[in-house]
Design an enzyme around this catalytic site. Structure first.
Site, PDB file in Angstrom:
ATOM      1  N   SER A  31       0.825  -1.217   0.000  1.00  0.00           N
ATOM      2  CA  SER A  31       0.000   0.000   0.000  1.00  0.00           C
ATOM      3  C   SER A  31       0.858   1.265   0.000  1.00  0.00           C
ATOM      4  O   SER A  31       0.540   2.245   0.659  1.00  0.00           O
ATOM      5  CB  SER A  31      -0.944  -0.007   1.208  1.00  0.00           C
ATOM      6  OG  SER A  31      -0.206  -0.157   2.402  1.00  0.00           O
ATOM      7  N   GLU A  36      17.811  18.729  -7.253  1.00  0.00           N
ATOM      8  CA  GLU A  36      18.521  17.647  -6.544  1.00  0.00           C
ATOM      9  C   GLU A  36      19.710  17.185  -7.372  1.00  0.00           C
ATOM     10  O   GLU A  36      19.826  17.532  -8.557  1.00  0.00           O
ATOM     11  CB  GLU A  36      17.561  16.476  -6.268  1.00  0.00           C
ATOM     12  CG  GLU A  36      16.537  16.816  -5.186  1.00  0.00           C
ATOM     13  CD  GLU A  36      15.567  15.690  -4.862  1.00  0.00           C
ATOM     14  OE1 GLU A  36      15.676  14.613  -5.457  1.00  0.00           O
ATOM     15  OE2 GLU A  36      14.700  15.910  -4.009  1.00  0.00           O
ATOM     16  N   HIS A  78      22.023   6.338   0.219  1.00  0.00           N
ATOM     17  CA  HIS A  78      21.806   7.787   0.251  1.00  0.00           C
ATOM     18  C   HIS A  78      22.961   8.399   1.030  1.00  0.00           C
ATOM     19  O   HIS A  78      23.325   7.900   2.104  1.00  0.00           O
ATOM     20  CB  HIS A  78      20.464   8.123   0.916  1.00  0.00           C
ATOM     21  CG  HIS A  78      20.006   9.521   0.628  1.00  0.00           C
ATOM     22  ND1 HIS A  78      20.643  10.624   1.144  1.00  0.00           N
ATOM     23  CD2 HIS A  78      18.994   9.988  -0.139  1.00  0.00           C
ATOM     24  CE1 HIS A  78      20.023  11.721   0.705  1.00  0.00           C
ATOM     25  NE2 HIS A  78      19.024  11.358  -0.078  1.00  0.00           N
ATOM     26  N   ARG A 106      24.425  10.708  -6.724  1.00  0.00           N
ATOM     27  CA  ARG A 106      24.376  10.164  -5.370  1.00  0.00           C
ATOM     28  C   ARG A 106      25.478   9.135  -5.068  1.00  0.00           C
ATOM     29  O   ARG A 106      26.036   9.116  -3.982  1.00  0.00           O
ATOM     30  CB  ARG A 106      23.023   9.490  -5.235  1.00  0.00           C
ATOM     31  CG  ARG A 106      22.467   9.536  -3.890  1.00  0.00           C
ATOM     32  CD  ARG A 106      21.038   9.081  -3.953  1.00  0.00           C
ATOM     33  NE  ARG A 106      20.138  10.201  -3.986  1.00  0.00           N
ATOM     34  CZ  ARG A 106      18.820  10.080  -3.893  1.00  0.00           C
ATOM     35  NH1 ARG A 106      18.286   8.887  -3.781  1.00  0.00           N
ATOM     36  NH2 ARG A 106      18.057  11.139  -3.906  1.00  0.00           N
ATOM     37  N   HIS A 139      19.339   2.887   0.840  1.00  0.00           N
ATOM     38  CA  HIS A 139      18.180   3.738   0.589  1.00  0.00           C
ATOM     39  C   HIS A 139      17.218   3.150  -0.447  1.00  0.00           C
ATOM     40  O   HIS A 139      16.009   3.177  -0.259  1.00  0.00           O
ATOM     41  CB  HIS A 139      18.704   5.093   0.094  1.00  0.00           C
ATOM     42  CG  HIS A 139      17.666   6.126  -0.163  1.00  0.00           C
ATOM     43  ND1 HIS A 139      16.857   6.625   0.826  1.00  0.00           N
ATOM     44  CD2 HIS A 139      17.317   6.780  -1.312  1.00  0.00           C
ATOM     45  CE1 HIS A 139      16.043   7.546   0.301  1.00  0.00           C
ATOM     46  NE2 HIS A 139      16.293   7.641  -0.986  1.00  0.00           N
ATOM     47  N   ARG A 151      19.872   5.102  -9.603  1.00  0.00           N
ATOM     48  CA  ARG A 151      18.644   5.884  -9.826  1.00  0.00           C
ATOM     49  C   ARG A 151      18.912   7.375  -9.663  1.00  0.00           C
ATOM     50  O   ARG A 151      19.525   7.816  -8.691  1.00  0.00           O
ATOM     51  CB  ARG A 151      17.588   5.456  -8.814  1.00  0.00           C
ATOM     52  CG  ARG A 151      16.301   6.266  -8.901  1.00  0.00           C
ATOM     53  CD  ARG A 151      15.307   5.792  -7.857  1.00  0.00           C
ATOM     54  NE  ARG A 151      15.796   6.034  -6.530  1.00  0.00           N
ATOM     55  CZ  ARG A 151      15.343   6.982  -5.710  1.00  0.00           C
ATOM     56  NH1 ARG A 151      14.378   7.788  -6.100  1.00  0.00           N
ATOM     57  NH2 ARG A 151      15.848   7.126  -4.511  1.00  0.00           N
TER      58      ARG A 151
HETATM   59  P1  FAD Z   1       6.565   1.252  -0.670  1.00  0.00           P
HETATM   60  O1  FAD Z   1       6.112   2.630  -0.612  1.00  0.00           O
HETATM   61  O2  FAD Z   1       7.718   0.892   0.177  1.00  0.00           O
HETATM   62  O3  FAD Z   1       5.332   0.315  -0.280  1.00  0.00           O
HETATM   63  C1  FAD Z   1       5.508  -1.070  -0.089  1.00  0.00           C
HETATM   64  C2  FAD Z   1       4.270  -1.631   0.577  1.00  0.00           C
HETATM   65  O4  FAD Z   1       4.291  -3.047   0.565  1.00  0.00           O
HETATM   66  C3  FAD Z   1       4.130  -1.235   2.038  1.00  0.00           C
HETATM   67  O5  FAD Z   1       2.770  -0.929   2.269  1.00  0.00           O
HETATM   68  C4  FAD Z   1       4.494  -2.515   2.790  1.00  0.00           C
HETATM   69  O6  FAD Z   1       3.921  -2.636   4.059  1.00  0.00           O
HETATM   70  C5  FAD Z   1       3.950  -3.555   1.839  1.00  0.00           C
HETATM   71  N1  FAD Z   1       4.564  -4.877   1.959  1.00  0.00           N
HETATM   72  C6  FAD Z   1       5.878  -5.194   1.867  1.00  0.00           C
HETATM   73  N2  FAD Z   1       6.037  -6.530   2.006  1.00  0.00           N
HETATM   74  C7  FAD Z   1       4.805  -7.058   2.197  1.00  0.00           C
HETATM   75  C8  FAD Z   1       4.315  -8.375   2.411  1.00  0.00           C
HETATM   76  N3  FAD Z   1       5.121  -9.438   2.492  1.00  0.00           N
HETATM   77  N4  FAD Z   1       2.985  -8.558   2.576  1.00  0.00           N
HETATM   78  C9  FAD Z   1       2.126  -7.504   2.535  1.00  0.00           C
HETATM   79  N5  FAD Z   1       2.539  -6.237   2.336  1.00  0.00           N
HETATM   80  C10 FAD Z   1       3.858  -6.022   2.164  1.00  0.00           C
HETATM   81  N6  FAD Z   1      11.657   8.637  -4.093  1.00  0.00           N
HETATM   82  C11 FAD Z   1      11.344   9.710  -4.848  1.00  0.00           C
HETATM   83  O7  FAD Z   1      11.019   9.564  -6.029  1.00  0.00           O
HETATM   84  N7  FAD Z   1      11.401  10.959  -4.294  1.00  0.00           N
HETATM   85  C12 FAD Z   1      11.758  11.181  -2.999  1.00  0.00           C
HETATM   86  O8  FAD Z   1      11.763  12.308  -2.537  1.00  0.00           O
HETATM   87  C13 FAD Z   1      12.088  10.065  -2.193  1.00  0.00           C
HETATM   88  N8  FAD Z   1      12.459  10.220  -0.902  1.00  0.00           N
HETATM   89  C14 FAD Z   1      12.644   9.124  -0.126  1.00  0.00           C
HETATM   90  C15 FAD Z   1      12.903   9.274   1.234  1.00  0.00           C
HETATM   91  C16 FAD Z   1      13.012   8.159   2.058  1.00  0.00           C
HETATM   92  C17 FAD Z   1      13.281   8.340   3.526  1.00  0.00           C
HETATM   93  C18 FAD Z   1      12.889   6.864   1.513  1.00  0.00           C
HETATM   94  C19 FAD Z   1      13.002   5.651   2.377  1.00  0.00           C
HETATM   95  C20 FAD Z   1      12.666   6.706   0.151  1.00  0.00           C
HETATM   96  C21 FAD Z   1      12.538   7.819  -0.666  1.00  0.00           C
HETATM   97  N9  FAD Z   1      12.284   7.685  -2.032  1.00  0.00           N
HETATM   98  C22 FAD Z   1      12.001   8.786  -2.791  1.00  0.00           C
HETATM   99  C23 FAD Z   1      12.073   6.374  -2.628  1.00  0.00           C
HETATM  100  C24 FAD Z   1      10.564   6.134  -2.756  1.00  0.00           C
HETATM  101  O9  FAD Z   1       9.912   6.639  -1.621  1.00  0.00           O
HETATM  102  C25 FAD Z   1      10.223   4.681  -2.905  1.00  0.00           C
HETATM  103  O10 FAD Z   1      11.045   4.061  -3.829  1.00  0.00           O
HETATM  104  C26 FAD Z   1       8.782   4.525  -3.369  1.00  0.00           C
HETATM  105  O11 FAD Z   1       7.933   5.275  -2.537  1.00  0.00           O
HETATM  106  C27 FAD Z   1       8.418   3.069  -3.335  1.00  0.00           C
HETATM  107  O12 FAD Z   1       7.041   2.927  -3.498  1.00  0.00           O
HETATM  108  P2  FAD Z   1       6.440   1.459  -3.545  1.00  0.00           P
HETATM  109  O13 FAD Z   1       4.968   1.626  -3.567  1.00  0.00           O
HETATM  110  O14 FAD Z   1       7.095   0.683  -4.593  1.00  0.00           O
HETATM  111  O15 FAD Z   1       6.891   0.803  -2.147  1.00  0.00           O
HETATM  112  C1  SIN Z   2      15.826  12.882  -1.007  1.00  0.00           C
HETATM  113  O1  SIN Z   2      14.924  13.654  -0.688  1.00  0.00           O
HETATM  114  O2  SIN Z   2      17.022  13.113  -0.895  1.00  0.00           O
HETATM  115  C2  SIN Z   2      15.438  11.544  -1.523  1.00  0.00           C
HETATM  116  C3  SIN Z   2      15.079  11.662  -2.924  1.00  0.00           C
HETATM  117  C4  SIN Z   2      15.051  10.299  -3.534  1.00  0.00           C
HETATM  118  O3  SIN Z   2      15.411   9.304  -2.915  1.00  0.00           O
HETATM  119  O4  SIN Z   2      14.664  10.227  -4.707  1.00  0.00           O
END
Ligand code: FAD
Ligand code: SIN
Length: 537
Positions: A13, A114, A231, A278, A339, A374
């Protein structure tokens, strides 16, 4: 055993799972399972924002070029073109469902800068972009009559028929402590990344590589797992276990990296200095720390107007103040931390994996967008664009059937949890994360990788034997996936005989001439195949 049957089952989610759910619900019924509270995800903590071309002086070509440059020759041209050219529409759609981005006084979207970007193109909601995006998507998902969300359900393994077509997933309900069957015509892995494989990570605790491990066990192709992005600037707070990121956007607003003696060292590493890509900044910090024997470096924001800084970065200002820092006088102590997972489950441009019926979107997927590194803020963008491409463009042409050809049953042997020694799980988890940090981290060497392989084999054998003895709880399920993901990272790392992007091996410091993806899969006889596949870029 309770069962659920629907057109789509989506696991996760974060932005990928939620956006895909909204698209899929236009076509059929959706079961969405998530292992903790619905908001808990990497998405929820994203700070910097979403990269897209909106400035009249910016161009798609320039964003495409920056993405390829960061990706060090491994980005796939068609995937990069796709996310960049669909970026502005993706932002428009977010605004339409209620996301409130930060705006200039005249109403235009404020664009941040960035590392690795040659223009201002980061759309953001102050420094809490992820929280704002997650909140709006969740609200729309909760309100949708065709989407049912199951919190605290842990997806264990994919359900396959005898032809290895995927028909859904087995999931552990942490509340009733039972395994349930979710059957669906299309199964979408949106489980995010794997930062918790490493001792230090910016990721929340959900990021344990569950999706990539499940897909590997099912026989799907996985690629480029050696490219773990560290990161450069996580807050150094050894007393406090919570990971806090200090966004790259802070350097975009002129923050300067300094060693303990005040040296602004980035000019010695790259022409873009503090805004270098990065991987270069993370390795530079690692090198400064190691050669100087210091446990962190520093980000200096004392020369930036403090009123502006607090308004632009309210969350980061709050965190720093909470850690006793006065940003007008004190430098922020920072260290690199794991990260982002650039590799993952191989998909085509519609999110389809190498297994029929199985799709993967977001950080779990390897779409070819990120290559060997990335570009900042390209990840939420990728998840948004691929969610739309999968459902909108492909599934509505062939509505997924929900009925598997035969009844699929599985006996889940379960021993009483009291027999499970929790201390072993905790100890194995810590050992594994330390091993990966120390031996398969930012700078690698053949001897450390070989040692890591020997130790990981032993750890994995112990973990698998605990799992196979028939206990189930969330900690053990996660540990099993952490070990599986660590193995994928290590095997891909050993396959790569060069240094490229995020993968730096002192024994192979040069770039090879042919850019190749590392592709790994489990064969039906349980042998693991690792191949180097040339990339047409
Ligand atoms: P997620 O958002 O991680 O969601 C994964 C979901 O799967 C979660 O709900 C989790 O609970 C669920 N899940 C996992 N395993 C299971 C399982 N076995 N069973 C059921 N549910 C499960 N990216 C950018 O583009 N810009 C940014 O500014 C940026 N800043 C960031 C800052 C931080 C601190 C971090 C950690 C990351 C950042 N990133 C950024 C990277 C970006 O946030 C993520 O790559 C992106 O949000 C991933 O989205 P997703 O939906 O693929 O996974
Ligand atoms: C950040 O805000 O530095 C994270 C951005 C990203 O991971 O894409």
């Amino acid at each position: 055993m309770t069962g659920f049957r629907s057109n789509f089952v989506i696991i996760g989610s974060g932005v990928a799972g939620l956006k895909t759910a909204l698209e899929a619900a236009e076509l059929g019924d959706v079961q969405l399972i998530t292992k903790k509270e619905d908001f808990e995800s990497n998405t929820n903590y994203a700070q910097g924002g979403i990269a897209t071309v909106l400035d009249p002086n910016d161009t798609f070509d320039s964003h495409i070029l920056d993405t390829h440059e960061a990706g060090a020759g491994l980005c796939h041209r068609d995937s990069v073109d796709l996310i960049v050219t669909h970026g502005p529409d993706a932002i428009k759609e977010l605004i339409e469902i209620g996301v409130e981005f930060t705006r200039e006084q005249d109403g235009r979207l404020e664009l941040g800068r960035e590392g690795g970007h040659s223009a201002r193109r980061i759309v953001h909601a102050q420094d809490l972009t992820g929280r704002e995006v997650e909140k709006a998507l969740l609200q729309n998902v909760r309100d949708h009559p065709r989407i049912q969300v199951h919190e605290f359900y842990f997806a264990i393994d994919l359900i396959l028929d005898e032809n290895r077509r995927c028909w859904g997933v087995w999931a552990w309900d942490a509340h009733d402590e039972k395994v349930h069957q979710f059957l669906a015509g299309a199964t979408i892995l949106a489980t995010g990344g794997c930062g918790l494989v490493y001792r230090h990570s910016t990721n929340p605790s959900i990021a344990t590589g569950d999706g990539v491990s499940m897909a590997f066990r099912a026989g799907a192709k996985i690629a480029n797992m050696e490219f773990i992005q560290f990161h450069p600037t996580a807050l150094y707070n050894p007393e406090d276990k919570r990971p806090y990121l200090i966004s790259e956007a802070v350097r975009g607003e002129r923050a300067i990296l300094r060693a303990g003696d005040g040296t602004a060292f980035m000019k010695n590493y790259h022409k873009l200095k503090d805004l270098a890509p990065r991987d270069i900044v993370a390795r530079a910090i690692d090198n400064e720390m190691k050669t100087r024997g210091e446990s962190c470096c520093y980000l200096d924001v004392t020369h930036i107007d403090q009123q502006f800084f607090h308004k632009r970065f309210p969350f980061i200002s709050h965190i720093c103040e909470d850690h006793g820092l006065n940003l007008a006088k004190d430098w922020i102590p920072v260290v690199p931390a794991a990260h982002y997972m650039c590799g993952g489950v191989v998909t085509d441009l519609k999110g389809a994996t190498s297994i029929a019926g199985l799709y993967s979107i977001g950080e779990t997927a390897c779409t070819g967008v990120h290559g060997a590194n990335r570009l900042a803020s390209n990840s939420i963008l990728e998840a948004l664009v691929f969610s739309k491409q999968s459902v909108g463009e492909s599934w509505n042409k062939g509505f997924p059937q929900t009925d598997p050809p035969a009844a699929l049953e599985k006996e889940w042997v379960k021993k009483p949890l009291e027999e499970l020694e929790g201390v072993r799980i905790v100890n194995l988890r810590q050992t594994l994360r330390g091993l990966m940090w120390d031996y398969v981290g930012i700078v690698r060497s053949n001897s450390r990788l070989e040692q890591a392989k020997k130790r990981l084999d032993i750890l994995k054998e112990e973990i698998d034997s605990i799992y196979e003895s028939g206990h189930i709880n969330t900690q053990l399920l996660e540990l099993r996936n952490l070990a599986q993901t660590a193995e994928l990272i290590l095997l891909c790392t050993l396959q790569r005989k060069e240094s490229r992007g995020l993968h730096y091996n002192i024994d192979y410091p040069d770039l090879s001439e042919t850019p190749e993806d590392s592709v790994i899969r489990l064969l039906p006889d349980n042998d693991v195949q690792v191949e180097s596949v040339p990339v047409s870029t």
